[in-house]
Design a protein around this motif. Structure first.
Motif, mmCIF file in Angstrom:
data_model
loop_
_atom_site.group_PDB
_atom_site.id
_atom_site.type_symbol
_atom_site.label_atom_id
_atom_site.label_comp_id
_atom_site.label_asym_id
_atom_site.label_seq_id
_atom_site.Cartn_x
_atom_site.Cartn_y
_atom_site.Cartn_z
ATOM 1 N N TYR A 30 17.184 16.894 -7.153
ATOM 2 C CA TYR A 30 17.415 17.006 -8.675
ATOM 3 C C TYR A 30 17.862 15.886 -9.172
ATOM 4 O O TYR A 30 18.130 15.556 -10.325
ATOM 5 N N GLY A 31 17.979 14.628 -8.537
ATOM 6 C CA GLY A 31 18.273 13.333 -8.980
ATOM 7 C C GLY A 31 17.577 12.898 -10.110
ATOM 8 O O GLY A 31 16.341 13.052 -10.290
ATOM 9 N N ASN A 32 18.170 12.021 -10.902
ATOM 10 C CA ASN A 32 17.273 11.019 -11.900
ATOM 11 C C ASN A 32 16.685 10.246 -11.355
ATOM 12 O O ASN A 32 17.477 9.391 -10.750
ATOM 13 N N PRO A 33 15.375 9.903 -11.576
ATOM 14 C CA PRO A 33 14.600 8.944 -10.881
ATOM 15 C C PRO A 33 15.107 7.423 -11.274
ATOM 16 O O PRO A 33 14.834 6.417 -10.676
ATOM 17 N N SER A 34 15.980 7.580 -12.440
ATOM 18 C CA SER A 34 16.381 6.170 -12.737
ATOM 19 C C SER A 34 17.753 5.708 -11.887
ATOM 20 O O SER A 34 18.400 4.659 -12.080
ATOM 21 N N SER A 35 18.320 6.870 -11.205
ATOM 22 C CA SER A 35 19.596 6.568 -10.647
ATOM 23 C C SER A 35 19.493 5.729 -9.372
ATOM 24 O O SER A 35 18.518 6.036 -8.709
ATOM 25 N N ALA A 43 13.878 11.364 -6.017
ATOM 26 C CA ALA A 43 13.357 11.607 -6.980
ATOM 27 C C ALA A 43 12.208 10.673 -7.471
ATOM 28 O O ALA A 43 10.985 10.698 -7.611
ATOM 29 N N ARG A 44 12.641 9.112 -7.213
ATOM 30 C CA ARG A 44 11.819 8.043 -7.412
ATOM 31 C C ARG A 44 10.630 8.184 -6.523
ATOM 32 O O ARG A 44 9.439 7.810 -6.950
ATOM 33 N N MET A 45 10.823 8.409 -5.431
ATOM 34 C CA MET A 45 9.721 8.507 -4.306
ATOM 35 C C MET A 45 8.664 9.417 -4.733
ATOM 36 O O MET A 45 7.615 9.383 -4.558
ATOM 37 N N ALA A 46 9.282 10.578 -5.288
ATOM 38 C CA ALA A 46 8.314 11.627 -5.565
ATOM 39 C C ALA A 46 7.407 11.239 -6.790
ATOM 40 O O ALA A 46 6.379 11.433 -6.764
ATOM 41 N N LEU A 47 8.130 10.457 -7.865
ATOM 42 C CA LEU A 47 7.344 10.032 -8.738
ATOM 43 C C LEU A 47 6.286 8.999 -8.444
ATOM 44 O O LEU A 47 5.077 8.940 -8.486
ATOM 45 N N SER A 48 6.647 8.097 -7.418
ATOM 46 C CA SER A 48 5.636 6.891 -6.972
ATOM 47 C C SER A 48 4.487 7.716 -6.219
ATOM 48 O O SER A 48 3.415 7.422 -6.307
ATOM 49 N N ALA A 49 4.901 8.776 -5.467
ATOM 50 C CA ALA A 49 3.852 9.503 -4.692
ATOM 51 C C ALA A 49 2.762 10.164 -5.451
ATOM 52 O O ALA A 49 1.513 10.116 -5.477
ATOM 53 N N ALA A 244 5.316 16.327 -10.221
ATOM 54 C CA ALA A 244 5.005 16.715 -8.450
ATOM 55 C C ALA A 244 4.103 17.598 -8.788
ATOM 56 O O ALA A 244 3.012 17.820 -7.677
ATOM 57 N N GLY A 245 4.288 18.572 -9.663
ATOM 58 C CA GLY A 245 3.188 19.845 -9.515
ATOM 59 C C GLY A 245 1.814 19.279 -10.183
ATOM 60 O O GLY A 245 0.848 19.707 -9.518
ATOM 61 N N PHE A 246 2.004 18.342 -11.110
ATOM 62 C CA PHE A 246 0.541 17.746 -11.649
ATOM 63 C C PHE A 246 -0.076 17.177 -10.285
ATOM 64 O O PHE A 246 -1.430 17.436 -9.988
ATOM 65 N N ALA A 247 0.531 16.326 -9.467
ATOM 66 C CA ALA A 247 0.062 15.698 -8.268
ATOM 67 C C ALA A 247 -0.537 16.774 -7.246
ATOM 68 O O ALA A 247 -1.640 16.699 -6.673
ATOM 69 N N LYS A 248 0.085 17.742 -7.157
ATOM 70 C CA LYS A 248 -0.093 18.719 -6.373
ATOM 71 C C LYS A 248 -1.547 19.731 -6.600
ATOM 72 O O LYS A 248 -2.702 19.792 -6.076
ATOM 73 N N ALA A 249 -1.609 19.817 -7.906
ATOM 74 C CA ALA A 249 -2.813 20.510 -8.621
ATOM 75 C C ALA A 249 -4.111 19.593 -8.544
ATOM 76 O O ALA A 249 -5.208 20.171 -8.164
ATOM 77 N N VAL A 250 -3.752 18.282 -8.584
ATOM 78 C CA VAL A 250 -4.892 17.304 -8.439
ATOM 79 C C VAL A 250 -5.404 17.256 -7.152
ATOM 80 O O VAL A 250 -6.448 17.121 -6.854
ATOM 81 N N GLU A 251 -4.229 17.142 -6.030
ATOM 82 C CA GLU A 251 -4.759 17.171 -4.703
ATOM 83 C C GLU A 251 -5.578 18.546 -4.258
ATOM 84 O O GLU A 251 -6.416 18.405 -3.477
ATOM 85 N N ILE A 252 -5.033 19.605 -4.637
ATOM 86 C CA ILE A 252 -5.815 20.825 -4.469
ATOM 87 C C ILE A 252 -7.415 20.761 -5.169
ATOM 88 O O ILE A 252 -8.158 21.145 -4.386
#
Length: 383
Positions: A30-35, A43-49, A244-252
């Motif tokens: 649940y971390g802030n991607p800017s931390s 969280a930042r890694m999830a955004l990048s992926a 992350a959900g957006f990316a998963k929907a795109v992948e599917i």
């Protein structure tokens, strides 16, 4: 009674796999991607992926993709951002009469701010002519905005031809591809487009997540201020779970693209065939372009029966459809898209939008067509 959802152009159900992909970022990660600590880095890694996945899907560099809170924000960021960034070149903008209100209302506000906007007309199929766009271009034109596929009647626009016109004249070109993302192959490395808007909830992703493609050589003034997120183009703590959900929907979707395309075309044709078998000639009219169209949208008018009456009766029969854009569905006004197409009043006042998704099947098409037949028969008998 089985409920039949035929309003996927408004929003789509979130797939279970998408929900599963989102859950970790609401609970453990649940971390802030800017931390800079471990939770933030996760969280930042999830955004990048996610950025890598979505940018690959639309054919652009990850650095050219900015996450927003919706497709509407993406449209607004493109229009207001480009208008401000290039105002030293001029204050003239070109769009069409059949855009989503996220574009039209933004243009109205820009007019209040001193910009001039030309609203190019469309033909009876809802398609704009590149020649009309070309004739509207002036020396002080700084931005052209044309949607890829119309959200009400499904008509596709000649994006490549208009894009070439814009490129030849050094004019920034924005495309609202919110409705098209899941149904039209998009490769931004090849398309002559500078800005393109997307939204996650049109392809079985979560609501509240959008994206804007900004070509490397294009300047866009931010709408928001207060942080360095998204390369200072869209400051605000990123919605990690939603992205992350957006990316998963795109992948599917990417995995099943061909099957989905074929199924949507099949369902649309089955719905049309079902109406043809059950209704007499003249009892319904299909609106939109016969060939240049999004496969999941079917706009049909039932002359003599008002849109409100048909929608109410369909809802009672368990069939969920709409009158057009969900953003204006609370209004009883006639669709601005159908008005722009200059269709007869009996057509514009009786239009229904059916829109399909992967969860629909042939049996539902038959049931929906039968429901329409029953409703029309009942209403005409009462009349």
């Amino acid at each position: 009674m089985e409920l039949i959802y035929l309003d996927h152009a408004a929003t789509t159900p979130v797939l279970p796999e998408v929900v599963e992909a989102m859950l970790p970022y609401w609970t453990g990660a649940y971390g802030n991607p800017s931390s800079t600590h471990q939770a933030g880095r996760e969280a930042r890694m999830a955004l990048s992926a996610a950025r890598d996945r979505i940018s690959a899907f639309v054919g652009c560099a990850p650095s050219e993709l900015v996450f927003t809170g919706s497709g509407t924000e993406s449209d607004n960021m493109a229009l207001f951002g480009a208008a401000e960034a290039y105002r030293e070149r001029g204050r003239h903008i070109i769009t069409t009469q059949i855009e989503h209100h996220a574009v039209l209302h933004a243009c109205e506000r820009l007019e209040q701010l001193g910009y001039e906007v030309t609203y190019v007309p469309v033909d009876r199929f809802g398609q704009v002519s590149p020649n009309d766009v070309e004739e509207a271009i002036r020396p002080d034109t700084i931005l052209i905005s044309v949607m890829y596929g119309n959200n009400e009647v499904g008509t596709l626009q000649p994006i490549e031809a208009i894009g070439r016109l814009a490129r030849e004249r050094g004019i920034c070109f924005h495309v609202d591809a919110v409705q098209a993302l899941a149904h039209v192959p998009i490769n931004l490395r090849e398309l002559p487009v500078d800005l393109m808007s997307f939204s996650a909830h049109k392809l079985n992703g979560p609501k509240g997540v959008g994206a804007l493609y900004i070509a490397k050589n294009i300047r866009v003034t931010p709408l928001l201020y207060g942080g360095a997120q998204e390369r200072k183009r869209r400051p605000a703590t990123e919605n990690t779970a939603g992205i992350a959900g957006f990316a998963k929907a795109v992948e599917i979707f990417d995995r099943n693209r061909y099957e989905v395309q074929q199924k949507m075309e099949k369902l649309r044709q089955e719905m049309v065939t079902g109406l043809e078998r059950r209704l007499a000639p003249g009892q319904f009219v299909v609106n939109g372009h016969p060939t240049e169209k999004l496969p999941h949208i079917l706009n049909v008018s039932f002359p003599g029966i008002s849109t409100e009456t048909m929608l109410m009766n369909l809802d009672l029969a368990g069939v969920m459809a709409s009158s057009g854009s969900a953003c204006t569905s609370g209004s009883l006004e006639i669709s601005h898209v159908l008005k722009a197409m200059k269709l007869p009043d009996e057509v514009t006042q009786s239009a229904i939008r059916f829109s399909f998704g992967p969860g629909n099947d042939s049996g539902q098409m038959a049931a929906a067509a039968t429901a329409v037949e029953t409703i029309i028969s009942r209403l005409r008998t009462k009349g």
